[in-house]
Design a protein around this motif. Structure first.
Motif, short mmCIF file in Angstrom:
data_model
loop_
_atom_site.label_atom_id
_atom_site.label_comp_id
_atom_site.label_asym_id
_atom_site.label_seq_id
_atom_site.Cartn_x
_atom_site.Cartn_y
_atom_site.Cartn_z
N ASN A 228 -2.57 -23.46 23.81
CA ASN A 228 -3.94 -24.03 23.20
C ASN A 228 -5.02 -24.33 24.04
O ASN A 228 -6.20 -24.44 23.55
N THR A 229 -4.68 -24.75 25.27
CA THR A 229 -5.81 -24.90 26.23
C THR A 229 -6.44 -23.61 26.95
O THR A 229 -7.36 -23.80 27.34
N TYR A 230 -5.97 -22.62 26.59
CA TYR A 230 -6.43 -21.35 26.85
C TYR A 230 -6.64 -20.26 25.72
O TYR A 230 -5.54 -19.21 25.56
N PRO A 231 -7.42 -20.59 24.56
CA PRO A 231 -7.00 -19.71 23.44
C PRO A 231 -7.42 -18.37 23.41
O PRO A 231 -7.06 -17.54 22.74
N ASP A 232 -8.15 -18.04 24.66
CA ASP A 232 -8.53 -16.41 24.61
C ASP A 232 -7.77 -15.85 25.96
O ASP A 232 -8.07 -14.72 26.28
N SER A 233 -6.68 -16.50 26.43
CA SER A 233 -5.84 -15.84 27.35
C SER A 233 -4.29 -15.90 26.90
O SER A 233 -3.87 -16.51 25.96
N SER A 234 -3.83 -14.83 27.62
CA SER A 234 -2.08 -14.72 27.40
C SER A 234 -1.59 -14.85 28.55
O SER A 234 -2.00 -14.34 29.78
N PHE A 235 -0.24 -15.64 28.63
CA PHE A 235 0.49 -15.64 29.92
C PHE A 235 1.89 -14.85 29.65
O PHE A 235 2.26 -14.97 28.70
#
Length: 348
Positions: A228-235
């Protein structure tokens, strides 16, 4: 069309640290000090909070006075022991005198200077003095043991009161970092209430998996993570632990994972969503869900209806297990969907 499908299990979750623990109040009272704040680093023994303890401090002081008095009374200078010792000293003097008298009478008896009765009386008096001294020495030992026992009990009571007083001061049990502070100076706190939460060790992903999905998971499986703190990224992460019991609180099974490549900034408690890859299926025949006109029936372009056996859904697509081939052309609700359908019926 036929596609290669990557199957996955969805799970929600959050970021935690490997070793998180809470610090709770061990006594009721007003908080006098909380010198720490969120983000502070602590070591073992770091002072975290102090609760007002006037009553308990007074009880410790009183117990200390009782113990000091009991300790004094258990020593050789104890008035009670000194009195008994005086009696022992007197009995020892009397014994020495009666011994000399007995020995004198024994010598006189050899020359018939005294009667047998006089010698017997001297002997009885000598033995009585021995018994009297022995009784006083036993009395001294018993009194000393009783006084020492009382001092030991007083020491135990003092330690118990001190332990209770220690409950009013909270310190860190392990090194770590303050995650949350839930109370403020001046607040009333009850025994058992959480004052702070501390985390240490590496960050882990705690994932909550539904009952029907848990049997598909294995250690080492990869997961795509959305924070939720990086809505535009995937890990990416890997499954490292599958807890064996159902979690009644979360109403799900709990799985742990670790980042393959973590985000630059990781915050404990961050909410996340995960898609855990459970397998790959090749050459799966898919059609649009909108192509189904009722139940498992589709309408062909030539107007014929066909019953099909469907499988899993993948978004707006659904698997066809039997009843269709790649050569069948479906009729859909509108031109846009028809175009999508025509595209989908081509073989990869």
């Amino acid at each position: 069309m036929r596609k290669t499908i990557q199957e996955a299990v969805f799970a929600s979750g959050k970021i935690t640290q490997d070793d998180e623990y809470i610090v709770s109040a061990n006594a009721d009272g007003i908080i006098l000090e909380i010198p720490v704040k969120e983000g502070d680093t602590v070591v073992v023994g770091t002072f975290l909070a102090r609760i007002k303890s006037d009553v308990q401090s007074a009880q410790v002081k009183e117990s200390s006075l009782v113990y000091q008095d009991a300790l004094k009374n258990s020593g050789n200078s104890s008035p009670q022991l000194l009195q008994i010792q005086a009696e022992i000293n007197q009995a020892q003097s009397q014994l020495a005198l009666d011994k000399l008298n007995y020995e004198r009478y024994a010598g006189l008896r050899k020359t018939n200077s005294v009667s047998p009765l006089e010698l017997e009386n001297a002997e009885l008096k000598y033995k009585a003095s021995q018994n009297s001294l022995k009784a006083l020495q036993q009395k001294y030992d018993e009194a000393q043991n009783a006084l020492q026992l009382n001092a030991g009990r007083s020491r135990t009571q003092l330690q118990a009161q001190q332990d209770l007083l220690d409950n009013y001061t909270l310190t860190a049990d392990k090194p770590g970092r303050i995650i949350n502070v839930y109370k403020k100076k001046g607040e009333l706190v009850r025994k058992g209430e959480v004052i702070a939460r501390i985390g240490s060790g590496p960050y882990i992903l705690k994932l909550y998996v539904a009952e029907e999905d848990i049997v598909q998971l294995r250690l080492g499986q990869e997961a795509a993570i959305s924070l939720n703190t990086y809505p535009d990224s995937s890990f990416t992460a890997k499954i490292t632990k599958i807890l064996p019991a159902f979690d009644e609180t979360e109403q799900s099974y709990v799985v742990q994972a670790t980042f393959t490549v973590p985000a630059n900034v990781i915050l404990s408690g961050t909410q996340l969503q995960a898609n855990i890859v459970t397998g790959t299926r090749k050459s799966v025949l898919l059609v649009p869900v909108d192509a189904l006109i009722r139940d498992n029936t589709v309408l062909l372009k030539n107007g014929d209806e066909k019953k099909i056996k469907t499988g899993k859904k993948y978004g707006r697509l659904i698997e066809v297990k039997s009843g269709l081939t790649e050569n069948d052309v479906l009729q859909v609700a509108n031109q846009e969907e028809k175009k999508e359908s025509g595209d989908m019926m081509q073989t990869n």
